[in-house]
Design a protein around this motif. Structure first.
Motif, PDB file in Angstrom:
ATOM      1  N   ARG A 169       0.859  -1.189   0.000  1.00 28.20           N
ATOM      2  CA  ARG A 169       0.000   0.000   0.000  1.00 28.20           C
ATOM      3  C   ARG A 169       0.895   1.238   0.000  1.00 28.20           C
ATOM      4  O   ARG A 169       2.056   1.185   0.413  1.00 28.20           O
ATOM      5  CB  ARG A 169      -0.944   0.010   1.203  1.00 28.20           C
ATOM      6  CG  ARG A 169      -0.228  -0.019   2.521  1.00 28.20           C
ATOM      7  CD  ARG A 169      -1.193  -0.149   3.694  1.00 28.20           C
ATOM      8  NE  ARG A 169      -0.463  -0.190   4.950  1.00 28.20           N
ATOM      9  CZ  ARG A 169      -1.020  -0.190   6.138  1.00 28.20           C
ATOM     10  NH1 ARG A 169      -2.332  -0.187   6.257  1.00 28.20           N
ATOM     11  NH2 ARG A 169      -0.292  -0.216   7.228  1.00 28.20           N
ATOM     12  N   ILE A 170       0.315   2.293  -0.487  1.00 27.74           N
ATOM     13  CA  ILE A 170       1.035   3.571  -0.533  1.00 27.74           C
ATOM     14  C   ILE A 170       0.177   4.630   0.155  1.00 27.74           C
ATOM     15  O   ILE A 170      -1.012   4.781  -0.165  1.00 27.74           O
ATOM     16  CB  ILE A 170       1.313   3.995  -1.996  1.00 27.74           C
ATOM     17  CG1 ILE A 170       2.206   2.967  -2.695  1.00 27.74           C
ATOM     18  CG2 ILE A 170       1.956   5.382  -2.045  1.00 27.74           C
ATOM     19  CD1 ILE A 170       2.372   3.219  -4.187  1.00 27.74           C
ATOM     20  N   PHE A 171       0.773   5.328   1.075  1.00 25.54           N
ATOM     21  CA  PHE A 171       0.087   6.464   1.712  1.00 25.54           C
ATOM     22  C   PHE A 171       0.436   7.732   0.934  1.00 25.54           C
ATOM     23  O   PHE A 171       1.604   7.956   0.618  1.00 25.54           O
ATOM     24  CB  PHE A 171       0.543   6.645   3.161  1.00 25.54           C
ATOM     25  CG  PHE A 171       0.106   5.532   4.072  1.00 25.54           C
ATOM     26  CD1 PHE A 171      -1.050   5.664   4.830  1.00 25.54           C
ATOM     27  CD2 PHE A 171       0.836   4.354   4.179  1.00 25.54           C
ATOM     28  CE1 PHE A 171      -1.467   4.641   5.676  1.00 25.54           C
ATOM     29  CE2 PHE A 171       0.434   3.329   5.020  1.00 25.54           C
ATOM     30  CZ  PHE A 171      -0.728   3.466   5.764  1.00 25.54           C
ATOM     31  N   VAL A 172      -0.574   8.512   0.625  1.00 27.95           N
ATOM     32  CA  VAL A 172      -0.343   9.817   0.000  1.00 27.95           C
ATOM     33  C   VAL A 172      -0.692  10.876   1.043  1.00 27.95           C
ATOM     34  O   VAL A 172      -1.859  11.061   1.386  1.00 27.95           O
ATOM     35  CB  VAL A 172      -1.206  10.000  -1.272  1.00 27.95           C
ATOM     36  CG1 VAL A 172      -0.852  11.326  -1.943  1.00 27.95           C
ATOM     37  CG2 VAL A 172      -1.006   8.837  -2.236  1.00 27.95           C
ATOM     38  N   LEU A 173       0.340  11.514   1.575  1.00 30.32           N
ATOM     39  CA  LEU A 173       0.134  12.548   2.603  1.00 30.32           C
ATOM     40  C   LEU A 173      -0.061  13.890   1.908  1.00 30.32           C
ATOM     41  O   LEU A 173       0.711  14.242   1.013  1.00 30.32           O
ATOM     42  CB  LEU A 173       1.337  12.620   3.548  1.00 30.32           C
ATOM     43  CG  LEU A 173       1.893  11.291   4.075  1.00 30.32           C
ATOM     44  CD1 LEU A 173       3.028  11.542   5.051  1.00 30.32           C
ATOM     45  CD2 LEU A 173       0.797  10.462   4.734  1.00 30.32           C
ATOM     46  N   ILE A 174      -1.070  14.610   2.322  1.00 30.47           N
ATOM     47  CA  ILE A 174      -1.436  15.836   1.616  1.00 30.47           C
ATOM     48  C   ILE A 174      -1.047  17.049   2.454  1.00 30.47           C
ATOM     49  O   ILE A 174      -1.474  17.193   3.601  1.00 30.47           O
ATOM     50  CB  ILE A 174      -2.947  15.823   1.296  1.00 30.47           C
ATOM     51  CG1 ILE A 174      -3.192  14.735   0.247  1.00 30.47           C
ATOM     52  CG2 ILE A 174      -3.416  17.160   0.757  1.00 30.47           C
ATOM     53  CD1 ILE A 174      -4.296  13.816   0.554  1.00 30.47           C
ATOM     54  N   GLY A 175      -0.227  17.910   1.863  1.00 31.41           N
ATOM     55  CA  GLY A 175       0.271  19.072   2.600  1.00 31.41           C
ATOM     56  C   GLY A 175      -0.738  20.183   2.718  1.00 31.41           C
ATOM     57  O   GLY A 175      -0.766  20.905   3.703  1.00 31.41           O
ATOM     58  N   GLY A 176      -1.578  20.357   1.708  1.00 30.51           N
ATOM     59  CA  GLY A 176      -2.574  21.421   1.749  1.00 30.51           C
ATOM     60  C   GLY A 176      -3.863  20.938   2.389  1.00 30.51           C
ATOM     61  O   GLY A 176      -3.932  19.835   2.925  1.00 30.51           O
ATOM     62  N   GLY A 177      -4.891  21.756   2.322  1.00 28.99           N
ATOM     63  CA  GLY A 177      -6.182  21.356   2.889  1.00 28.99           C
ATOM     64  C   GLY A 177      -6.064  21.105   4.376  1.00 28.99           C
ATOM     65  O   GLY A 177      -5.465  21.885   5.106  1.00 28.99           O
ATOM     66  N   ASN A 178      -6.621  19.976   4.813  1.00 26.95           N
ATOM     67  CA  ASN A 178      -6.594  19.698   6.246  1.00 26.95           C
ATOM     68  C   ASN A 178      -5.550  18.651   6.617  1.00 26.95           C
ATOM     69  O   ASN A 178      -5.700  17.930   7.587  1.00 26.95           O
ATOM     70  CB  ASN A 178      -7.981  19.277   6.733  1.00 26.95           C
ATOM     71  CG  ASN A 178      -8.536  18.130   5.910  1.00 26.95           C
ATOM     72  OD1 ASN A 178      -7.896  17.676   4.965  1.00 26.95           O
ATOM     73  ND2 ASN A 178      -9.711  17.662   6.259  1.00 26.95           N
ATOM     74  N   SER A 179      -4.502  18.541   5.825  1.00 22.68           N
ATOM     75  CA  SER A 179      -3.330  17.717   6.152  1.00 22.68           C
ATOM     76  C   SER A 179      -3.696  16.272   6.492  1.00 22.68           C
ATOM     77  O   SER A 179      -3.257  15.756   7.515  1.00 22.68           O
ATOM     78  CB  SER A 179      -2.545  18.337   7.314  1.00 22.68           C
ATOM     79  OG  SER A 179      -1.931  19.519   6.889  1.00 22.68           O
ATOM     80  N   ASN A 180      -4.479  15.628   5.646  1.00 14.12           N
ATOM     81  CA  ASN A 180      -4.750  14.217   5.904  1.00 14.12           C
ATOM     82  C   ASN A 180      -4.122  13.364   4.799  1.00 14.12           C
ATOM     83  O   ASN A 180      -3.206  13.820   4.121  1.00 14.12           O
ATOM     84  CB  ASN A 180      -6.243  13.947   6.086  1.00 14.12           C
ATOM     85  CG  ASN A 180      -7.052  14.609   5.003  1.00 14.12           C
ATOM     86  OD1 ASN A 180      -6.540  14.870   3.918  1.00 14.12           O
ATOM     87  ND2 ASN A 180      -8.303  14.898   5.277  1.00 14.12           N
ATOM     88  N   TYR A 181      -4.612  12.150   4.591  1.00 15.40           N
ATOM     89  CA  TYR A 181      -3.947  11.254   3.662  1.00 15.40           C
ATOM     90  C   TYR A 181      -4.947  10.323   3.011  1.00 15.40           C
ATOM     91  O   TYR A 181      -6.073  10.164   3.470  1.00 15.40           O
ATOM     92  CB  TYR A 181      -2.878  10.428   4.391  1.00 15.40           C
ATOM     93  CG  TYR A 181      -3.440   9.505   5.444  1.00 15.40           C
ATOM     94  CD1 TYR A 181      -3.619   9.945   6.748  1.00 15.40           C
ATOM     95  CD2 TYR A 181      -3.807   8.190   5.124  1.00 15.40           C
ATOM     96  CE1 TYR A 181      -4.143   9.112   7.711  1.00 15.40           C
ATOM     97  CE2 TYR A 181      -4.327   7.348   6.085  1.00 15.40           C
ATOM     98  CZ  TYR A 181      -4.501   7.818   7.382  1.00 15.40           C
ATOM     99  OH  TYR A 181      -5.025   6.989   8.332  1.00 15.40           O
ATOM    100  N   ARG A 182      -4.533   9.726   1.919  1.00 17.94           N
ATOM    101  CA  ARG A 182      -5.314   8.665   1.300  1.00 17.94           C
ATOM    102  C   ARG A 182      -4.409   7.443   1.172  1.00 17.94           C
ATOM    103  O   ARG A 182      -3.173   7.560   1.254  1.00 17.94           O
ATOM    104  CB  ARG A 182      -5.847   9.083  -0.068  1.00 17.94           C
ATOM    105  CG  ARG A 182      -4.777   9.256  -1.103  1.00 17.94           C
ATOM    106  CD  ARG A 182      -5.309   9.774  -2.434  1.00 17.94           C
ATOM    107  NE  ARG A 182      -5.652   8.713  -3.359  1.00 17.94           N
ATOM    108  CZ  ARG A 182      -5.535   8.828  -4.686  1.00 17.94           C
ATOM    109  NH1 ARG A 182      -5.072   9.952  -5.226  1.00 17.94           N
ATOM    110  NH2 ARG A 182      -5.873   7.849  -5.490  1.00 17.94           N
TER     111      ARG A 182
END
Lengths: 131, 373
Positions: free
Chosen positions: B247-260
């Motif tokens: 699996r790969i986690f995609v951490l998101i820097g913008g928005g509310n800093s969550n991940y998919r």
């Protein structure tokens, strides 16, 4: 002082409550409101609508009167809503036609305001708000 | 009694102003401020509110009506720091002159383009957008031992993330429509050219544009930036490859800093969320596989509670995405997406852009705080 704080909080909540997200198709969702002969004497109405990409489907008063929507359209020019539904009561079959307009399109709790009528000559105001 | 009434009225007025300020988080500037209303204000700083998503400087301005407190809204602490600004650059009591644009709603707020210390004439803020680092010499794509490309840092090497998208707006490939960085059309008549929208979707898109994108749930309520939007926001994305669990986690820097999470273990789209398998999600359900040097990800099961693009293109729960991630060299990630949504569009359509590797840094710590302007 307590009254002051209460008013302040109420106003903040009231203004803040209007800032809720827009979503997908404007008619999709559960709508609650009234229809009746007048504003003073009206019946509650619940409408659930869905959008499958081609047609608007749904039910009026699901679980109680269960009136399936036979035909519903949305004209994006003016956001005009047209709903037709067939029901049956003690007097026999009855066909409802609702015409209205979406107001507050940008808001989650937008509304549809207009009129309804039946083939028996009954009619009245109609207003539902998205829940 | 009169004093009490006055206090009540003042309290209500202040509450309305406060509520109008708190109605939007990190937002398109044009959603809140009118670039056709430039202004220059001079006054004395009363407070510096150094917090995400936007820094605010409050200052007292004297005019014919008396002294009024104004708010200057500025970029995020991350952006200001990269422009040499610090939390203590301005202090209460400093006299300043602010150049900017006024709020659309008539409240005492101004978007600050320039802040000058009146005493010395020193310009303490002249904001310039952060630009990507200069082009590097092409370096080969880093790979795992089995030759599969790495989407994250090299083993034992420095950290990094993907930022500086070559485009921050989504439009169909092959079209060239003028928009600002937030997706606001220069000419609203171009709306039909952006993507093959159904009539209702196009009318809704035009409505969102006409309202200057002020209803964007990502900025009003910090809703997650699902879909391709996560690769077009400020502050980038970071891939964490968990090869052991496929699996790969995609951490998101913008928005509310969550991940998919992108699953590579062969599972289907169903059954990924225990006990609530059919619940539509902000990031949908993603399954991926490698095709040559490209990671191909199929995502569906989105909810409708967010905007999946800057600029407000509509979508429905029928949205399906095919994304292709290709690290063409060490510093470049090519992102291609095909959008299929039979609820909102008349046919599938595609778009794509590139991101740059930002070496030696973690994702910036940006928090989208609900009800913070």
């Amino acid at each position: 002082m307590r009254l002051t704080a209460l008013i302040t909080l109420s106003v903040v909540c009231l203004v803040g409550a209007t800032a809720v997200a827009q979503e997908g198709h404007p008619l999709k969702g559960s709508w609650l409101g009234t229809w009746g002969p007048s504003k003073m004497h009206s019946n509650d109405i619940l409408i659930v609508m869905n959008w499958d990409g081609k047609a608007i489907t749904g039910m009026i008063n699901p679980g109680t009167d269960n009136i399936p929507i036979r035909n519903a359209t949305l004209n994006p020019e003016g956001w005009l809503v047209h709903i037709e539904a067939d029901a049956k009561d003690k007097a026999g079959p009855i066909n409802y036609v609702i015409d209205g307009k979406i107001e507050g399109l940008a808001f989650h709790n937008r509304s549809v305001t207009g009129t309804w009528k039946s083939q028996r000559g009954e009619s009245g105001p109609f207003k539902i708000s998205r829940q | 009694m009169k004093t009490r009434t006055t206090r009540l009225l003042f309290s209500v007025a202040a509450a309305v102003l406060l509520a109008s300020i708190t109605a939007a988080a990190h937002h398109a500037i044009s959603a809140k401020f009118d670039d056709k209303k430039p202004t220059t204000l001079s006054g004395v700083v009363t407070l510096v509110d150094w917090r995400n998503p936007h820094v605010h400087v409050f200052f007292n301005v004297k005019d014919a009506k008396g002294t009024l407190n104004w708010a200057v809204e500025l970029e995020s602490p991350i952006d200001l720091q990269s422009n040499g600004w610090k939390a203590d650059t301005l202090q209460p009591g400093d006299a300043i002159t602010v150049q900017g644009i006024l709020a659309r709603n008539g409240s005492r707020q101004v978007w600050g383009n320039s802040v000058v210390l009146s005493a010395t004439g020193r310009q303490v803020l002249k904001f310039t957008p952060v630009v990507p680092p200069p082009p590097l010499q092409p370096r080969p794509t880093p790979r795992w031992a089995d030759k599969q490309p790495r989407l994250g840092p090299v083993p034992g090497g420095v950290q990094g993330y993907w930022g500086y998208p070559s485009s921050t707006v989504l439009m169909e490939q092959g079209t060239n429509i003028k928009m600002d960085a937030w997706g606001l059309l220069a000419n609203i008549a171009d709306a039909p050219k952006v993507a093959p929208m159904q009539p209702w979707a196009q009318a809704l898109y035009v409505n969102r544009q006409a309202r200057f994108l002020q209803d964007d749930p990502t900025y009003i309520n910090c809703k997650p930036p699902g879909g391709p939007r996560q690769f077009q926001l400020s502050y980038g994305v970071q891939f964490v490859e968990d090869r052991e669990r496929q699996r790969i986690f995609v951490l998101i820097g913008g928005g509310n800093s969550n991940y998919r999470i992108i699953y590579l273990d062969g599972r289907t789209h169903a059954g990924q969320v225990g006990g609530d398998d059919d619940n539509p999600l902000y990031y949908g359900r993603s399954v991926g596989k490698w095709e040559g040097d490209s990671l191909v990800v199929d995502t569906r099961g989105f909810n409708e509670d967010f905007w999946f693009t800057n600029g407000g293109l509509p979508h429905t729960e029928q949205l399906k995405l095919i994304e292709r991630y290709t690290r063409t060299d060490f510093d470049t990630l090519k992102y291609d997406v095909t959008i299929e949504d039979t609820g909102a569009y008349t046919r599938p359509w595609s778009s794509g852009w590139t991101l740059r590797w930002v070496a030696g840094e973690e994702l910036p710590r940006h928090l989208c705080q609900e009800n913070r302007p």
